[in-house]
Motif scaffolding. Structure first.
Motif, mmCIF file in Angstrom:
data_model
loop_
_atom_site.group_PDB
_atom_site.id
_atom_site.type_symbol
_atom_site.label_atom_id
_atom_site.label_comp_id
_atom_site.label_asym_id
_atom_site.label_seq_id
_atom_site.Cartn_x
_atom_site.Cartn_y
_atom_site.Cartn_z
ATOM 1 N N LYS A 56 10.401 26.084 -43.480
ATOM 2 C CA LYS A 56 8.987 26.480 -43.413
ATOM 3 C C LYS A 56 8.862 27.964 -43.086
ATOM 4 C CE LYS A 56 6.038 23.673 -41.174
ATOM 5 N NZ LYS A 56 5.660 22.812 -40.018
ATOM 6 N N ARG A 57 9.674 28.405 -42.121
ATOM 7 C CA ARG A 57 9.640 29.817 -41.723
ATOM 8 C C ARG A 57 9.998 30.730 -42.909
ATOM 9 N NH1 ARG A 57 13.068 33.993 -42.261
ATOM 10 N NH2 ARG A 57 12.393 35.682 -40.934
ATOM 11 N N ASN A 58 11.026 30.357 -43.634
ATOM 12 C CA ASN A 58 11.430 31.180 -44.769
ATOM 13 C C ASN A 58 10.320 31.259 -45.808
ATOM 14 O OD1 ASN A 58 13.841 31.582 -43.500
ATOM 15 N ND2 ASN A 58 15.001 30.154 -44.783
ATOM 16 N N ALA A 59 9.637 30.136 -46.038
ATOM 17 C CA ALA A 59 8.580 30.130 -47.052
ATOM 18 C C ALA A 59 7.412 31.022 -46.632
ATOM 19 C CB ALA A 59 8.109 28.695 -47.287
ATOM 20 N N VAL A 60 6.975 30.925 -45.380
ATOM 21 C CA VAL A 60 5.773 31.692 -44.989
ATOM 22 C C VAL A 60 6.076 33.147 -44.660
ATOM 23 C CG1 VAL A 60 4.467 29.685 -44.210
ATOM 24 C CG2 VAL A 60 5.850 30.964 -42.565
ATOM 25 N N THR A 61 7.347 33.499 -44.485
ATOM 26 C CA THR A 61 7.633 34.929 -44.327
ATOM 27 C C THR A 61 7.858 35.566 -45.701
ATOM 28 O OG1 THR A 61 9.981 34.465 -43.980
ATOM 29 C CG2 THR A 61 8.626 34.745 -42.020
ATOM 30 N N ALA A 62 8.417 34.790 -46.631
ATOM 31 C CA ALA A 62 8.670 35.340 -47.968
ATOM 32 C C ALA A 62 7.360 35.648 -48.693
ATOM 33 C CB ALA A 62 9.510 34.362 -48.788
ATOM 34 N N GLU A 63 6.309 34.908 -48.358
ATOM 35 C CA GLU A 63 5.048 35.109 -49.092
ATOM 36 C C GLU A 63 4.329 36.389 -48.659
ATOM 37 O OE1 GLU A 63 2.827 31.634 -48.049
ATOM 38 O OE2 GLU A 63 1.956 32.558 -46.269
ATOM 39 N N LEU A 64 4.747 36.977 -47.537
ATOM 40 C CA LEU A 64 4.112 38.219 -47.072
ATOM 41 C C LEU A 64 4.934 39.398 -47.557
ATOM 42 C CD1 LEU A 64 3.050 37.779 -43.331
ATOM 43 C CD2 LEU A 64 1.646 37.680 -45.394
ATOM 44 N N HIS A 65 4.399 40.168 -48.494
ATOM 45 C CA HIS A 65 5.224 41.272 -48.998
ATOM 46 C C HIS A 65 5.422 42.332 -47.927
ATOM 47 C CE1 HIS A 65 1.821 44.058 -49.534
ATOM 48 N NE2 HIS A 65 1.149 42.956 -49.751
ATOM 49 N N GLU A 66 4.547 42.351 -46.895
ATOM 50 C CA GLU A 66 4.705 43.361 -45.837
ATOM 51 C C GLU A 66 5.480 42.819 -44.635
ATOM 52 O OE1 GLU A 66 1.997 41.667 -46.508
ATOM 53 O OE2 GLU A 66 0.429 41.807 -44.981
ATOM 54 N N TRP A 67 6.223 41.721 -44.849
ATOM 55 C CA TRP A 67 6.918 41.100 -43.719
ATOM 56 C C TRP A 67 7.825 42.074 -42.978
ATOM 57 C CZ3 TRP A 67 6.479 37.502 -40.368
ATOM 58 C CH2 TRP A 67 7.576 37.128 -39.578
ATOM 59 N N GLN A 68 8.636 42.839 -43.737
ATOM 60 C CA GLN A 68 9.552 43.765 -43.072
ATOM 61 C C GLN A 68 8.792 44.846 -42.313
ATOM 62 O OE1 GLN A 68 12.530 43.038 -42.555
ATOM 63 N NE2 GLN A 68 12.791 41.419 -44.073
ATOM 64 N N ALA A 69 7.651 45.264 -42.866
ATOM 65 C CA ALA A 69 6.839 46.269 -42.177
ATOM 66 C C ALA A 69 6.266 45.680 -40.884
ATOM 67 C CB ALA A 69 5.716 46.754 -43.088
ATOM 68 N N LEU A 70 5.887 44.404 -40.925
ATOM 69 C CA LEU A 70 5.380 43.753 -39.711
ATOM 70 C C LEU A 70 6.474 43.661 -38.646
ATOM 71 C CD1 LEU A 70 3.213 40.847 -41.185
ATOM 72 C CD2 LEU A 70 2.390 42.671 -39.671
ATOM 73 N N ARG A 71 7.703 43.365 -39.084
ATOM 74 C CA ARG A 71 8.814 43.319 -38.133
ATOM 75 C C ARG A 71 9.007 44.691 -37.485
ATOM 76 N NH1 ARG A 71 14.209 42.257 -40.408
ATOM 77 N NH2 ARG A 71 14.901 41.709 -38.331
ATOM 78 N N ARG A 72 8.980 45.715 -38.335
ATOM 79 C CA ARG A 72 9.180 47.068 -37.798
ATOM 80 C C ARG A 72 8.064 47.441 -36.834
ATOM 81 N NH1 ARG A 72 11.098 48.207 -42.758
ATOM 82 N NH2 ARG A 72 9.075 48.939 -43.522
ATOM 83 N N ALA A 73 6.821 47.085 -37.208
ATOM 84 C CA ALA A 73 5.675 47.398 -36.338
ATOM 85 C C ALA A 73 5.824 46.648 -35.014
ATOM 86 C CB ALA A 73 4.375 47.017 -37.035
ATOM 87 N N GLY A 74 6.204 45.383 -35.093
ATOM 88 C CA GLY A 74 6.377 44.588 -33.874
ATOM 89 C C GLY A 74 7.439 45.200 -32.972
ATOM 90 N N ALA A 75 8.546 45.604 -33.593
ATOM 91 C CA ALA A 75 9.633 46.212 -32.812
ATOM 92 C C ALA A 75 9.150 47.506 -32.167
ATOM 93 C CB ALA A 75 10.839 46.483 -33.717
ATOM 94 N N ALA A 76 8.396 48.310 -32.927
ATOM 95 C CA ALA A 76 7.956 49.602 -32.414
ATOM 96 C C ALA A 76 6.971 49.423 -31.253
ATOM 97 C CB ALA A 76 7.311 50.419 -33.538
ATOM 98 N N ILE A 77 6.034 48.477 -31.403
ATOM 99 C CA ILE A 77 5.058 48.262 -30.329
ATOM 100 C C ILE A 77 5.759 47.779 -29.054
ATOM 101 C CG2 ILE A 77 3.101 46.839 -29.586
ATOM 102 C CD1 ILE A 77 2.255 46.748 -32.579
ATOM 103 N N ARG A 78 6.684 46.835 -29.237
ATOM 104 C CA ARG A 78 7.363 46.298 -28.057
ATOM 105 C C ARG A 78 8.258 47.372 -27.419
ATOM 106 N NH1 ARG A 78 6.020 43.606 -25.171
ATOM 107 N NH2 ARG A 78 7.785 42.296 -24.634
#
Ligand code: SF4
Lengths: 515, 262
Positions: A56-78
């Motif tokens: 399920k996780r793989n399916a709902v992360t693959a559908e977001l083309h900005e997933w990697q950008a969200l990861r980077r943003a999350g890492a930067a904020i934290r």
């Protein structure tokens, strides 16, 4: 006040066995004395559940083309928050207090438990209801409450299952992931005295609901954790799937939230990142069904007393270590557990820790000083699956290696450690490998000495000592008579001693050129 | 192009046939291969086991030996990952700006073997022929650190006669993990059992990868169970050409010397 539980005592039962030993027992499916579920079905349950969540996780992360950008943003904020943690915690305290809440600071587990008891004292409750909280597990709150005659009632369905079974959580998003539906039925039938209960999900949920609703309506105090603290609004954010959490947060008169100091976010707006990455990583949902944010104690709505206990309990030293500070970025989504091939095999209990899986392997040794959990940094093949899925880009393999180096330094600082088999073997290997003459000489020696171990089929099927771990299930190829280096020397270097192999092999064809 | 081969310590001693295959493929493509006999090891085993201090002289030696090499080819993704992921930090740890500078200059010239072929030399068809069923195991470092993605598959698809069969759960670790296989032998063996089940279910005759370490691990179980599935480094498949008689003469072409490719 009654006798206070000794500091550290609550954590002791988590560090009984080394990981390899605990894992061996989990794999051999020997029933552990303190858990009714520790049998062969556990492994199947864990594998099935993690496979389902992973897919399920793989399916709902693959559908977001900005997933990697969200990861980077999350890492930067934290990362930014951790750099300025003092600032944001004080900002949170000021805003939260202004809205009528009370902030308490707990430097360790004992202090946190004492604060909870002090807050509870005037209300003298016989029972408290709880929303799933890892910090409460971390400080051993349930045992402490029971010692003081207060019965803690878990309201998260999975936590309730674990509690009724006198078991331990094996996964911090799905604590009962190691337990199958049939096992839950048996448990509920016994604990709720409903011998005719079936194992249909509807029946099980209805049984739990009947049991819990009564508690929500009659219990005056609730204890929770939190997913995020919001510095700019003084808000406390909890996301969940069942709605039981929201009942705990709204119905009682008193609410105590125990929250690790690293959980603060600078701005309300930062949730725009984490309310996307957390549910998708944790449960494979696009959004959590219940997203609750509380600020203070408005009249006529919600609890009349709202306490936040900010828990350090070993976090400050992690913050001070530049190499492993990233550990504290964690938003406890458990995606790394679901992705981990080691966790798939052992389940959570083998980690003997509140926090299991890859994050547990780096967090536990740091929270409870390294001596307590020297084997956990080695509980990984460094395959990197955890890093790949982590929504805040924690490079877990890198931190594991950093912690391993601390274990090695600790061992080398003692006589028994420095004379230990591993240290001697690694020192000798390093002595050989850093020198261009010693290594080939060692290979020649090994080629000659191995004959006693090599079977007629050309493989090594038995090795002594710690190496027997390999040959228990695996054959090892014998060293061939000629190493590559010697082959080259024999066939190539005679032609051009100054620059071996400078000329293409005259025998080889050159039918294609791609220069 | 002039290519310097870093064979890696365990390929040198355990899998010389892989090195010979690399040389064969690169020379067939018209390149010049050199071998610097002073080379030893990249320092990975010590680094990953937490012996950082001990790995420093090893990696320093590597940097020294290859400092003036034009392009370095390595038939092992985990060794390349060791260099790319950790050498910079190691140089900083050693407080040696000169080493840090050398590392910075060296790293862009280091390539894993299949990566060199496809990304640097821009060739996918190396003129190979291999008439077997083959399954590809994407080793963890090749997939998650070097991000080789489809590179090895592109190469395999161009091999004449090769029947590429899919491998279930291919991205899951085989359980090797260096000293992990010894320190956590039981978990490692359980992970391996899952991997081997997938390999056997694939119906393949040959399992390939760009790392002999993982192949040795998986084959260790395949051999123990007396199966006939062989594990062969990608370079060895690519080295097989129309004229395969040369290979038959090579005693150490595959893991089990008695079972040679058709
Ligand atoms: S380490 Fe990353 S993947 Fe693991 S629980 Fe924390 S945030 Fe999630």
């Amino acid at each position: 006040m009654k006798r206070e539980t000794q500091p550290g005592q609550q954590n002791q039962h988590w560090n009984r066995r080394d990981f390899p030993e605990a894992a061996r027992q989990a794999l051999a499916a020997q029933p552990a004395a303190d858990s009714p579920f520790e049998h062969s079905q556990t492994r199947r349950n864990v594998r099935h559940a993690t496979d389902v969540i992973q897919a399920k996780r793989n399916a709902v992360t693959a559908e977001l083309h900005e997933w990697q950008a969200l990861r980077r943003a999350g890492a930067a904020i934290r990362a930014h928050t951790l750099e300025h943690l003092d600032h944001y915690l004080l900002e949170f305290e000021a805003n939260y207090t202004r809205r009528g809440g009370r902030v308490h600071w707990a430097s360790d587990a004992a202090e946190a438990r004492r604060l909870v008891l002090e807050i509870l004292a005037p209300h003298a409750p016989r029972e408290v209801i709880k929303v799933k909280t890892m910090t409460s597990e971390e400080i051993g709150l349930n045992a402490c409450l029971e010692d003081h005659g207060i019965r803690p009632i878990e309201t998260d369905l999975a936590e309730l299952i674990v509690q009724l079974g006198h078991d331990r959580p094996s996964h911090f998003v799905a604590p009962a992931l190691h337990i199958s539906r049939g096992q839950v039925r048996d448990l509920f039938a016994r604990a709720m005295r409903q011998p005719n209960l079936t194992d249909s999900p509807d029946d099980l949920v209805a049984a739990a609901r009947g049991y819990l609703r009564q508690k929500f309506l009659t219990t005056p105090v609730a204890i929770s954790g939190a997913n995020f603290l919001l510095a700019d609004t003084g808000g406390v954010c909890i996301v969940e799937s069942e709605g039981n959490g929201r009942m705990c947060l709204t119905l009682p008169d008193v609410l105590i939230s125990i929250v690790g100091i690293e959980k603060v976010l600078p701005r309300f707006q930062d949730l725009e990142v984490f309310l996307q990455t957390l549910p998708r990583s944790a449960t494979g949902e696009r959004m959590n069904p219940y997203n609750s944010i509380w600020s203070g104690t408005p009249t006529g709505d919600g609890p009349r007393e709202f306490h936040v206990i900010l828990l350090d309990n070993g976090r400050s030293p992690i913050l001070a270590d530049e190499e492993s500070r990233q550990t504290l970025r964690c938003i406890r989504c458990a995606a790394c557990l679901n992705a981990c091939p080691v966790y798939h095999q052992t389940g959570g209990h083998a980690y003997e820790s509140v926090y299991a899986g890859p994050i547990g392997a780096i967090l536990t040794p740091q929270l409870h000083s390294m001596h307590a959990a020297q084997s956990l940094p080695y509980a990984s093949s460094l395959c990197g699956a955890c890093y790949e899925v982590c929504p805040v880009e924690i490079n877990i393999p890198e931190v594991l290696i950093h912690l391993r180096s601390q274990v090695v330094q600790q061992q080398q600082s003692t006589l028994t450690g420095s004379l230990g088999l591993w240290n001697l073997a690694m020192q000798s290997a390093a002595f050989l490998m850093r020198d261009s003459h010693r290594l080939p000489a060692a290979v020649h020696l090994a080629q000659r000495l191995q004959s006693a171990l090599v079977s007629r089929n050309g493989f090594i099927e038995w090795l002594p000592g710690p190496l027997s771990g390999w040959t228990k299930t695996r054959d090892l190829p014998a060293l061939p008579a000629e190493s590559f280096r010697d082959w080259w020397q024999r066939t190539r270097s005679a032609n051009s001693p100054s620059s071996p192999g400078a000329h293409p092999n005259p025998e080889s064809s050159t039918e294609q050129r791609h220069d | 192009m002039r290519l310097s081969l870093f064979i890696t310590c365990y390929n040198d001693a355990l899998f010389p046939q892989t090195g010979k295959a690399v040389v064969r493929v690169l020379e067939r493509l018209g390149h010049t291969v050199e071998f610097r006999p002073a080379q030893t090891c990249c320092g990975q085993m010590h680094w990953n086991t937490g012996y950082l201090r001990e790995s420093l002289p090893i990696l320093r030696h590597f940097v020294h030996v290859f400092a003036d090499a034009e392009t370095i080819v390595v038939p092992s993704s985990s060794c390349v990952a060791m260099m790319r992921d950790h050498y910079t930090k190691a140089a900083q740890m050693d407080n040696d700006p000169a080493l840090a500078r050398e590392v910075e200059l060296l790293l862009p010239r280091v390539f894993e073997f299949s990566e060199l072929l496809v990304r640097r030399l821009r060739v996918e068809d190396v003129g190979a022929r291999f008439t077997h069923k083959v399954a590809y195991h994407p080793s963890c470092h090749s997939a998650r650190s070097l991000h080789l993605d489809e590179i090895p598959l592109h190469l395999l698809r161009r091999v004449r006669g090769l029947d590429l069969v899919p491998l279930a759960n291919s991205q899951e670790c085989c359980g090797f993990g260096g000293t992990f296989a010894i320190k956590n032998a039981d978990v490692s063996s359980a992970m391996l059992a899952d991997k081997v089940r997938c390999v056997l279910n694939s119906g393949t005759e040959v399992l390939t990868a760009v790392d002999n370490s993982c192949l040795m691990h998986i084959h260790g179980s395949l051999h123990r169970q007396r199966t006939h599935v062989r594990a062969v480094h990608l370079a060895e498949i690519l080295a097989c050409s129309e004229d395969e008689s040369a290979l038959a003469a090579d005693q150490h072409f595959t893991f089990a010397s008695s079972e040679l490719p058709r």
